[in-house]
Design a protein around this motif. Structure first.
Motif, PDB file in Angstrom:
ATOM      1  N   LEU A  98       9.430   7.563  -3.619  1.00 53.53           N
ATOM      2  CA  LEU A  98       8.838   6.245  -3.383  1.00 53.53           C
ATOM      3  C   LEU A  98       9.663   5.213  -4.129  1.00 53.53           C
ATOM      4  O   LEU A  98      10.124   5.461  -5.243  1.00 53.53           O
ATOM      5  N   GLU A  99       9.830   4.061  -3.513  1.00 54.83           N
ATOM      6  CA  GLU A  99      10.422   2.908  -4.176  1.00 54.83           C
ATOM      7  C   GLU A  99       9.391   1.804  -4.061  1.00 54.83           C
ATOM      8  O   GLU A  99       8.904   1.512  -2.980  1.00 54.83           O
ATOM      9  N   ILE A 100       9.001   1.249  -5.202  1.00 54.49           N
ATOM     10  CA  ILE A 100       7.939   0.245  -5.243  1.00 54.49           C
ATOM     11  C   ILE A 100       8.470  -1.007  -5.922  1.00 54.49           C
ATOM     12  O   ILE A 100       9.095  -0.931  -6.978  1.00 54.49           O
ATOM     13  N   ARG A 101       8.219  -2.143  -5.304  1.00 51.10           N
ATOM     14  CA  ARG A 101       8.488  -3.431  -5.946  1.00 51.10           C
ATOM     15  C   ARG A 101       7.149  -4.104  -6.171  1.00 51.10           C
ATOM     16  O   ARG A 101       6.286  -4.086  -5.288  1.00 51.10           O
TER      17      ARG A 101
ATOM     18  N   LEU B 278       0.722   9.678  -1.284  1.00 52.94           N
ATOM     19  CA  LEU B 278      -0.285   9.483  -2.342  1.00 52.94           C
ATOM     20  C   LEU B 278      -0.219  10.554  -3.418  1.00 52.94           C
ATOM     21  O   LEU B 278      -0.511  10.282  -4.584  1.00 52.94           O
ATOM     22  N   ASP B 279       0.168  11.778  -3.055  1.00 49.98           N
ATOM     23  CA  ASP B 279       0.245  12.844  -4.052  1.00 49.98           C
ATOM     24  C   ASP B 279       1.231  12.517  -5.176  1.00 49.98           C
ATOM     25  O   ASP B 279       1.049  12.957  -6.306  1.00 49.98           O
TER      26      ASP B 279
ATOM     27  N   THR C 273      -1.692  13.223  -7.888  1.00 53.81           N
ATOM     28  CA  THR C 273      -1.834  14.595  -8.376  1.00 53.81           C
ATOM     29  C   THR C 273      -0.589  15.195  -9.000  1.00 53.81           C
ATOM     30  O   THR C 273      -0.695  16.079  -9.846  1.00 53.81           O
ATOM     31  N   LYS C 274       0.603  14.751  -8.602  1.00 52.90           N
ATOM     32  CA  LYS C 274       1.835  15.323  -9.152  1.00 52.90           C
ATOM     33  C   LYS C 274       2.192  14.663 -10.482  1.00 52.90           C
ATOM     34  O   LYS C 274       1.865  13.512 -10.722  1.00 52.90           O
TER      35      LYS C 274
ATOM     36  N   THR D 128       0.848  -1.194   0.000  1.00 55.08           N
ATOM     37  CA  THR D 128       0.000   0.000   0.000  1.00 55.08           C
ATOM     38  C   THR D 128       0.881   1.240   0.000  1.00 55.08           C
ATOM     39  O   THR D 128       1.973   1.238   0.572  1.00 55.08           O
ATOM     40  N   ILE D 129       0.394   2.281  -0.620  1.00 55.64           N
ATOM     41  CA  ILE D 129       1.134   3.541  -0.638  1.00 55.64           C
ATOM     42  C   ILE D 129       0.738   4.330   0.603  1.00 55.64           C
ATOM     43  O   ILE D 129      -0.455   4.571   0.832  1.00 55.64           O
ATOM     44  N   PRO D 130       1.717   4.722   1.422  1.00 57.05           N
ATOM     45  CA  PRO D 130       1.398   5.499   2.624  1.00 57.05           C
ATOM     46  C   PRO D 130       0.675   6.792   2.251  1.00 57.05           C
ATOM     47  O   PRO D 130       0.988   7.412   1.229  1.00 57.05           O
TER      48      PRO D 130
END
Length: 182
Positions: A128-131, A59-60, A64-65, A53-55
């Motif tokens: 953010l770093e997402i796997r 989320l921006d 939105t960005k 989950t994205i904290p």
């Protein structure tokens, strides 16, 4: 001036360099409480790591960005391949778009494991770093999706780089590990 680089040297150096690039983002998943140094001696705020989950504080960056993502895929020989991409977030999954036959398309079809690094365009010390894993690859709605991304990133009604002979493909990415800092 002529540059000479042997294939074995490129094979040895490129993966090490790319893995080093991701080490900083990946390290925050295993080293809770560690703060990264900033130029000038300041410290970045402590990181946040979650499973899938994205904290809320980040989320921006995905809603939105106009942040670009650096998408890392795995080549058939196991080496990493990184491409900057447009993306969007539907509240559960990240979605990226490409044309059929490109390197990232072939890689995600061969190995669904991906990583994305997303820098805040207003503060490069926030990221953010997402796997994750590509759970769906579809051509359905892919043209509309690339045009939606063109509206987000360019303010254009249509993706100007889309060619009539291209087959657009949308990739749905399930988030497995998410870490944010800054």
């Amino acid at each position: 001036m002529r540059t000479v680089a042997s294939q074995p040297i490129r094979r040895a150096v490129l993966p090490a360099a790319l893995l080093g690039l991701f080490a900083a983002g990946c390290a925050c998943l295993g080293h809770h409480g560690v703060q990264a140094a900033r130029p000038g001696g300041g410290r970045t705020p402590q990181h946040i790591a979650t499973r899938g989950t994205i904290p809320p504080e980040f989320l921006d960056l995905v809603t939105t960005k106009k942040a670009f993502a650096n998408l890392a895929t795995v080549m058939p020989n196991g080496s990493p391949q990184v491409t900057p991409v447009w993306f969007d977030f539907d509240g559960k999954y990240l979605r990226v778009n490409s044309a059929r036959g490109r390197v990232k398309d072939k890689n995600m079809r061969h190995d669904p494991r991906v990583a994305l690094s997303i820098l805040d365009p207003d503060n490069p010390y926030r990221h953010l770093e997402i796997r994750g894993r590509v759970i769906k690859i579809t051509e359905d709605g892919a043209v509309e999706h690339t045009d939606l991304l063109a509206r987000k990133y360019l303010g254009a009604e249509r993706n100007p780089s889309r060619r009539p002979d291209q087959v657009r493909v949308m990739y749905i990415i399930e988030l497995r590990r998410v870490a944010g800092q800054g």
